[in-house]
Design a protein around this motif. Structure first.
Motif, PDB file in Angstrom:
ATOM      1  N   LYS A  36     -26.719  18.628  -6.830  1.00 14.85           N
ATOM      2  CA  LYS A  36     -25.739  17.072  -6.820  1.00 14.85           C
ATOM      3  C   LYS A  36     -25.418  17.558  -5.495  1.00 14.85           C
ATOM      4  O   LYS A  36     -24.702  19.041  -4.809  1.00 14.85           O
ATOM      5  CB  LYS A  36     -25.337  17.279  -7.606  1.00 14.85           C
ATOM      6  CG  LYS A  36     -26.130  17.112  -9.688  1.00 14.85           C
ATOM      7  CD  LYS A  36     -26.685  15.721  -9.290  1.00 14.85           C
ATOM      8  CE  LYS A  36     -27.338  15.954 -10.708  1.00 14.85           C
ATOM      9  NZ  LYS A  36     -26.727  15.451 -11.602  1.00 14.85           N
ATOM     10  N   VAL A  37     -25.352  16.534  -4.968  1.00 21.29           N
ATOM     11  CA  VAL A  37     -24.085  16.627  -3.538  1.00 21.29           C
ATOM     12  C   VAL A  37     -22.831  15.144  -3.363  1.00 21.29           C
ATOM     13  O   VAL A  37     -24.096  14.160  -4.295  1.00 21.29           O
ATOM     14  CB  VAL A  37     -24.767  17.117  -2.206  1.00 21.29           C
ATOM     15  CG1 VAL A  37     -25.664  18.173  -2.220  1.00 21.29           C
ATOM     16  CG2 VAL A  37     -25.402  15.978  -1.797  1.00 21.29           C
ATOM     17  N   ALA A  38     -22.036  15.411  -3.262  1.00 18.52           N
ATOM     18  CA  ALA A  38     -21.579  14.163  -2.511  1.00 18.52           C
ATOM     19  C   ALA A  38     -20.885  13.925  -1.453  1.00 18.52           C
ATOM     20  O   ALA A  38     -21.526  14.613  -0.469  1.00 18.52           O
ATOM     21  CB  ALA A  38     -20.325  14.449  -3.339  1.00 18.52           C
ATOM     22  N   GLY A  39     -21.422  12.612  -1.175  1.00 20.72           N
ATOM     23  CA  GLY A  39     -20.892  11.982  -0.593  1.00 20.72           C
ATOM     24  C   GLY A  39     -20.058  10.402  -0.218  1.00 20.72           C
ATOM     25  O   GLY A  39     -19.561  10.118  -1.106  1.00 20.72           O
ATOM     26  N   VAL A  40     -18.589  11.093   0.839  1.00 18.51           N
ATOM     27  CA  VAL A  40     -17.799  10.000   0.801  1.00 18.51           C
ATOM     28  C   VAL A  40     -17.143   9.612   1.449  1.00 18.51           C
ATOM     29  O   VAL A  40     -16.696  10.186   2.700  1.00 18.51           O
ATOM     30  CB  VAL A  40     -16.317  11.126   0.155  1.00 18.51           C
ATOM     31  CG1 VAL A  40     -14.696  10.818   0.211  1.00 18.51           C
ATOM     32  CG2 VAL A  40     -16.475  12.433  -0.921  1.00 18.51           C
ATOM     33  N   ASP A  41     -16.797   8.319   1.798  1.00 15.84           N
ATOM     34  CA  ASP A  41     -16.314   7.601   2.590  1.00 15.84           C
ATOM     35  C   ASP A  41     -14.677   7.205   2.409  1.00 15.84           C
ATOM     36  O   ASP A  41     -14.442   6.526   1.734  1.00 15.84           O
ATOM     37  CB  ASP A  41     -17.347   6.502   2.731  1.00 15.84           C
ATOM     38  CG  ASP A  41     -17.196   5.528   4.312  1.00 15.84           C
ATOM     39  OD1 ASP A  41     -16.218   5.792   5.352  1.00 15.84           O
ATOM     40  OD2 ASP A  41     -16.604   4.967   4.060  1.00 15.84           O
ATOM     41  N   VAL A  42     -14.043   7.685   3.430  1.00 15.61           N
ATOM     42  CA  VAL A  42     -12.600   7.375   2.565  1.00 15.61           C
ATOM     43  C   VAL A  42     -11.963   5.983   2.925  1.00 15.61           C
ATOM     44  O   VAL A  42     -12.234   5.917   4.557  1.00 15.61           O
ATOM     45  CB  VAL A  42     -11.563   8.976   3.194  1.00 15.61           C
ATOM     46  CG1 VAL A  42      -9.994   8.740   3.121  1.00 15.61           C
ATOM     47  CG2 VAL A  42     -11.789   9.715   2.228  1.00 15.61           C
ATOM     48  N   GLY A  43     -11.197   5.421   2.191  1.00 12.81           N
ATOM     49  CA  GLY A  43     -10.475   4.417   3.198  1.00 12.81           C
ATOM     50  C   GLY A  43      -9.180   4.210   2.510  1.00 12.81           C
ATOM     51  O   GLY A  43      -8.863   3.904   1.711  1.00 12.81           O
ATOM     52  N   ALA A  44      -7.943   3.406   3.836  1.00 10.79           N
ATOM     53  CA  ALA A  44      -6.876   3.093   2.697  1.00 10.79           C
ATOM     54  C   ALA A  44      -7.011   1.693   2.562  1.00 10.79           C
ATOM     55  O   ALA A  44      -7.556   1.260   1.574  1.00 10.79           O
ATOM     56  CB  ALA A  44      -5.733   3.237   3.692  1.00 10.79           C
ATOM     57  N   ARG A  45      -7.018   0.716   3.733  1.00 11.62           N
ATOM     58  CA  ARG A  45      -7.061  -0.519   3.701  1.00 11.62           C
ATOM     59  C   ARG A  45      -8.705  -1.045   3.615  1.00 11.62           C
ATOM     60  O   ARG A  45      -8.976  -1.810   1.992  1.00 11.62           O
ATOM     61  CB  ARG A  45      -6.697  -1.272   5.403  1.00 11.62           C
ATOM     62  CG  ARG A  45      -5.678  -1.743   5.204  1.00 11.62           C
ATOM     63  CD  ARG A  45      -5.200  -2.118   6.916  1.00 11.62           C
ATOM     64  NE  ARG A  45      -6.083  -1.902   7.002  1.00 11.62           N
ATOM     65  CZ  ARG A  45      -5.406  -1.089   8.296  1.00 11.62           C
ATOM     66  NH1 ARG A  45      -4.072  -0.341   8.314  1.00 11.62           N
ATOM     67  NH2 ARG A  45      -6.085  -0.757   9.533  1.00 11.62           N
ATOM     68  N   ASN A  46     -10.135   0.107   3.599  1.00 15.49           N
ATOM     69  CA  ASN A  46     -10.946  -0.535   3.326  1.00 15.49           C
ATOM     70  C   ASN A  46     -11.332   0.358   1.542  1.00 15.49           C
ATOM     71  O   ASN A  46     -10.636   1.570   1.923  1.00 15.49           O
ATOM     72  CB  ASN A  46     -11.954   0.145   4.142  1.00 15.49           C
ATOM     73  CG  ASN A  46     -11.643  -0.886   5.397  1.00 15.49           C
ATOM     74  OD1 ASN A  46     -12.137  -1.533   5.342  1.00 15.49           O
ATOM     75  ND2 ASN A  46     -12.304  -0.214   6.982  1.00 15.49           N
ATOM     76  N   PRO A  47     -12.083   0.759   0.909  1.00 14.72           N
ATOM     77  CA  PRO A  47     -12.806   1.420   0.392  1.00 14.72           C
ATOM     78  C   PRO A  47     -12.745   2.184   0.303  1.00 14.72           C
ATOM     79  O   PRO A  47     -13.395   2.888   1.177  1.00 14.72           O
ATOM     80  CB  PRO A  47     -13.870   0.088  -0.636  1.00 14.72           C
ATOM     81  CG  PRO A  47     -14.064  -0.846   0.365  1.00 14.72           C
ATOM     82  CD  PRO A  47     -13.654  -1.101   1.658  1.00 14.72           C
TER      83      PRO A  47
END
Length: 200
Positions: A36-47
């Motif tokens: 298992k791996v995780a992918g993370v897209d960090v957003g403030a105004r965006n999700p």
């Protein structure tokens, strides 16, 4: 509007992943023993998006879980990433490279976070090459929607090799994970031909 309000399926022009098909790519898959791996897209105004991805020994890819939330502060984002990691125990968490502070915080808390490779075109090619063996759990509804709506400007690649910056948050998280966790497909014949050419 038809898709969002009336729940009608709408086909977009110039799709990044035109080969994606619900019939082939959306399925419930048992992933016991897969890494298992995780992918993370960090957003403030965006999700902020956290995808949990399982990869088999023969490089089948299954997106088994999605976390997608708008309007979060930095501590809530960090807590969400850690909570998802606690649930799924990924080998590595590949994070948006612009979010270096989160990577440092996660390492400090004992989580295996790593700066993702954000080469957009190479990432798209990697995901596209995985599509014949890629599945998405039916519960990952926003990931499925973005596969069907992530598109290039001007209804095709045309003037740009980069997709529009919309309908792409799960797609960014997926690219990060695939780029980090999977080796590129090697064209053995191209390598042999090049070697033969060099020795001629």
């Amino acid at each position: 509007a038809l898709q969002e309000i009336n729940a009608e399926f709408v086909t977009f022009e110039g799709l990044v992943y035109a080969a994606f098909s619900r019939d082939r790519n959306v399925a419930t898959v048992k992933t016991d023993g897969w890494r298992k791996v995780a992918g993370v897209d960090v957003g403030a105004r965006n999700p902020t998006v956290v995808l949990t991805i399982a990869i088999s020994g023969d490089d089948r890819v299954h997106i088994e879980r999605e976390y997608y939330q708008r309007g979060m502060g930095s501590s809530a984002i960090l807590q969400a990433i850690e909570s998802e990691a606690d649930l799924t125990n990924p080998d590595t968490i590949y994070i948006d490279p612009s979010a270096a502070a989160y990577i440092d915080d996660l390492w400090a808390h004992g989580y295996p976070a790593e700066k993702a490779n954000n080469d957009v075109q190479t990432g798209i090619q990697r995901v596209a090459s995985a599509l014949p063996w890629l599945t998405v759990d039916p519960s990952c509804v926003l990931t499925i929607e973005e596969f069907e709506s992530d598109q290039y400007p001007d209804e095709g690649k045309g003037s740009s090799d980069k997709p529009l910056k919309q309908n792409d948050h799960t797609m960014d998280a997926l690219r990060y994970a695939v780029m980090g966790a999977m080796q590129p497909t090697v064209d053995v014949m191209a390598i042999l031909n090049a070697q033969l050419g060099d020795n001629a």
